[in-house]
Design a protein around this motif. Structure first.
Motif, mmCIF file in Angstrom:
data_model
loop_
_atom_site.group_PDB
_atom_site.id
_atom_site.type_symbol
_atom_site.label_atom_id
_atom_site.label_comp_id
_atom_site.label_asym_id
_atom_site.label_seq_id
_atom_site.Cartn_x
_atom_site.Cartn_y
_atom_site.Cartn_z
ATOM 1 N N LEU A 357 48.529 -26.132 -34.199
ATOM 2 C CA LEU A 357 47.464 -26.431 -34.056
ATOM 3 C C LEU A 357 47.023 -26.943 -35.496
ATOM 4 C CD1 LEU A 357 45.798 -23.396 -32.686
ATOM 5 C CD2 LEU A 357 46.763 -25.222 -31.149
ATOM 6 N N VAL A 358 46.074 -28.765 -34.770
ATOM 7 C CA VAL A 358 45.469 -29.085 -36.281
ATOM 8 C C VAL A 358 44.196 -29.309 -36.006
ATOM 9 C CG1 VAL A 358 45.672 -31.521 -37.351
ATOM 10 C CG2 VAL A 358 47.987 -30.437 -36.408
ATOM 11 N N GLY A 359 43.810 -29.141 -37.097
ATOM 12 C CA GLY A 359 42.153 -28.991 -36.372
ATOM 13 C C GLY A 359 41.140 -30.567 -37.356
ATOM 14 N N THR A 360 40.549 -30.612 -37.278
ATOM 15 C CA THR A 360 40.256 -32.079 -37.896
ATOM 16 C C THR A 360 38.665 -31.997 -37.503
ATOM 17 O OG1 THR A 360 40.747 -34.608 -38.800
ATOM 18 C CG2 THR A 360 41.382 -33.851 -36.750
ATOM 19 N N SER A 361 37.793 -32.795 -38.012
ATOM 20 C CA SER A 361 37.120 -32.605 -37.047
ATOM 21 C C SER A 361 36.516 -33.685 -36.908
ATOM 22 C CB SER A 361 35.036 -32.796 -38.132
ATOM 23 O OG SER A 361 35.558 -33.698 -39.553
ATOM 24 N N LEU A 362 37.241 -35.504 -37.565
ATOM 25 C CA LEU A 362 37.294 -36.341 -36.480
ATOM 26 C C LEU A 362 38.714 -36.382 -35.346
ATOM 27 C CD1 LEU A 362 36.354 -39.036 -39.453
ATOM 28 C CD2 LEU A 362 34.565 -38.011 -37.654
ATOM 29 N N PRO A 363 38.190 -36.692 -34.535
ATOM 30 C CA PRO A 363 39.577 -37.292 -33.785
ATOM 31 C C PRO A 363 41.019 -38.144 -33.946
ATOM 32 C CG PRO A 363 37.534 -37.282 -32.717
ATOM 33 C CD PRO A 363 37.209 -37.204 -33.696
ATOM 34 N N TYR A 364 41.510 -37.410 -33.788
ATOM 35 C CA TYR A 364 42.869 -38.488 -34.356
ATOM 36 C C TYR A 364 43.099 -39.533 -33.308
ATOM 37 C CZ TYR A 364 48.182 -39.338 -34.684
ATOM 38 O OH TYR A 364 48.853 -39.931 -34.288
ATOM 39 N N LEU A 365 43.310 -38.560 -32.268
ATOM 40 C CA LEU A 365 42.970 -39.860 -30.996
ATOM 41 C C LEU A 365 41.781 -40.564 -30.703
ATOM 42 C CD1 LEU A 365 46.606 -38.696 -29.746
ATOM 43 C CD2 LEU A 365 46.074 -40.741 -31.178
#
Length: 558
Positions: A357-365
């Motif tokens: 699971l990779v949390g990043t506020s800005l969508p990767y896709l």
């Protein structure tokens, strides 16, 4: 006296950390059954905080707990609105139990009455809290009320779009006709903003009994934070930005970041070492050190890391990436992550877990059409069309918020290559799923990606839950829905080709959504794979007692 909290933060199988803000310097004691932990408060800008660790808890248990300040019990509270809620508990993790994680982003602090609901909709977090407390019903057939933790993916507070109550506080302190106007000025105003965000009784109870992890996004500091080199130069040239960003990052360390860290990561944090090792007379005043850290982290992002990671047995690994403060903005070096941050992400994106699971506020896709518009904007802003294109690209990315992973193509490609290596089994056993969890864009959706060349063993997903409470204007909904269509993606790709943007290592498509409700999403990892659902509050009668409804369900994947 307890001013704010308790917030239940990092919890594992046998320990928990509880965060509080108190009115004065004190010793704070948390008691859960036969287990007790105590900590002295530390001060920052005249405020008093404590992070208490309780150890020796039973795995898979839910002991109720109390909080005492200098020996006087302050939690459970005798506030009549809190008294109707169940006792706060510490739900420790149970090894082998399928992980259940709630996630979402973008939540404004406005009233929950008819007027606030008409303007901003039902607060999905509060609707979930009322459901967990057993005060309202759910239209779902899912009887389980308790996630193991909640991951807040940015815009926990809005420092630049302030509420009437926040504006009243600002007016009592200074002249809002002077910069930074009704935006936040310093640590003191941030402290008040966090109080407004976390003081509602139902949400306060939820945060006291549901472990939480957090990461900032732009509105935690300011809209478009670190969009580009010219944006940062413009902010640095003002006479108010320094106090704002130092107050914003310093308060983030205290109110959000510190509780993200497990015992080892806290022990390695240089600022926390000062707190943990202090045995002098009186209370430790951390103000000067906190301000110095915040200013250094803003001017030299590679000196401090806001990202963090944790494992849940071999079932899952959660890697939460800072996609705001760690940016390299110089035009000839522009990247979402500086070299040190990129190396840390590279180290932690590994296999040998069932689900990554990779949390990043800005969508990767993003939706493909929107992705290609952003990559095109970056390419011309960096010179693909000469000087006129540079002006147009910079103007458009600041005006239209074109500053996601797609607008940092080097960072997007670096991350894509890492993900494909994990998915192909070149970094240990390939996970069943690799899932990006994101927010920011004020609509929710699921996308699935696959390599442009070759095959992988993992399913690669993007899950977005946004907003918790801050609905997208209706005029923008048609645009975002159109950006998800295949034809729009093809047109966008032709546009990015005109800017000489090379093909990405991955291809993808939006497979579910978009949805525009105020949502809180939940994922569960069980033997069948990864399942996700999005929940919203529905107020047919009393707007302050909304029922919980299921907006969408997807999966299982893997």
């Amino acid at each position: 006296m307890l001013l704010l909290g308790p917030l239940l933060r990092y919890v594992d199988a046998d320990s928990a950390t509880i965060w509080v803000e108190t009115a004065d310097a004190a010793t704070v004691t948390v008691t859960a059954g036969e287990r007790t932990g105590s900590a002295r408060t530390f001060a920052a800008h005249g405020h008093h905080f404590a992070l208490v660790e309780v150890t020796g808890l039973e795995p898979g248990s839910k002991p109720p707990y109390t909080v005492a300040v200098d020996g006087t019990q302050v939690w459970p509270s005798d506030d009549p609105e809190l008294a109707q809620l169940p006792p706060s508990v510490i739900p420790t993790l149970q090894p082998g139990k399928p992980l259940r994680l709630a996630f979402g982003s973008c939540r404004v602090s406005r009233s929950h009455d008819a007027e606030g609901t008409a303007d901003f909709g039902v607060d999905a977090l509060r609707a979930y809290a009322l459901f967990m407390a057993g005060l309202t019903e759910s239209g779902s057939d899912d009887d389980e009320r308790w996630p193991d933790l909640v991951l807040f993916l940015g815009d926990q507070v809005y420092a630049d779009e302030t509420s009437p109550r926040m504006r009243e506080f600002i007016e009592r302190r200074r002249d809002p006709e002077q910069a930074p106007w009704y935006e936040l000025k310093d640590f003191e105003e941030y402290a008040h903003l966090y109080s407004l965000a976390w003081c509602d009784p139902a949400n306060r109870w939820l945060l006291s009994t549901l472990p939480s992890a957090m990461i900032f996004d732009d509105h935690d500091i300011r809209d478009d934070w670190n969009t580009s080199w010219s944006w940062k130069q413009r902010m640095d040239a003002t006479d108010w930005w320094r106090d704002r960003v130092v107050g914003g990052l310093g308060s983030y360390w205290v109110y959000q970041h510190l509780g993200n860290l497990g015992p080892k990561a806290r022990a390695d944090d240089e600022l926390w070492q000062r707190v943990a090792s202090y045995d002098g007379p009186g209370e430790l005043d951390l103000t000067a050190d906190l301000d110095a850290l915040a200013e250094r982290a803003d001017q030299h992002p590679d000196t401090y890391r806001w990202s963090y990671a944790r494992d849940f047995d071999t079932q899952a690994r959660l890697v939460v990436i800072d996609s705001r403060a760690a940016r390299v903005l110089e035009p000839d070096r522009r990247s979402m992550l500086d070299p040190e941050e990129l190396a840390w992400v590279d180290e932690h994106l590994q296999g040998d877990v069932d689900h990554l699971l990779v949390g990043t506020s800005l969508p990767y896709l993003l939706a493909p059409g929107l992705h290609h518009i952003e990559s095109f904007s970056e390419s011309i802003a960096e010179g693909a069309w000469g000087r006129p294109g540079m002006w147009l690209g910079e103007k458009s990315r600041q005006m239209a918020d074109l500053e996601h992973w797609a607008a940092f193509q080097q960072g997007f490609r670096d991350l894509s290559e890492m993900v494909l290596e994990v998915a192909s089994g070149r970094r240990g056993r390939a996970p069943r799923t690799i899932t990006f969890l994101s927010g920011d864009v004020h609509h929710s959706y699921v996308a699935e990606a696959w390599p442009r060349e070759g095959e992988v063993a993992s399913r690669i997903l993007q899950a977005v839950c946004s907003p918790i409470r801050n609905p997208l204007p209706k005029v923008m909904r048609g645009f975002t829905a159109g950006a998800a269509k295949r034809t729009t993606g093809l047109v966008g790709r032709l546009l990015s080709l005109s800017g000489r943007v090379p093909l990405e290592p991955v291809r993808w498509a939006v497979t579910s959504g978009p949805w525009y409700d105020n949502n809180l999403a939940v994922l569960e990892l069980d033997p069948e794979g990864l399942r996700m659902w999005w929940t919203a509050g529905e107020a047919d009668g009393d707007p302050e007692l909304p029922d919980l409804t299921r907006v969408a369900t997807v999966g299982p994947f893997g």
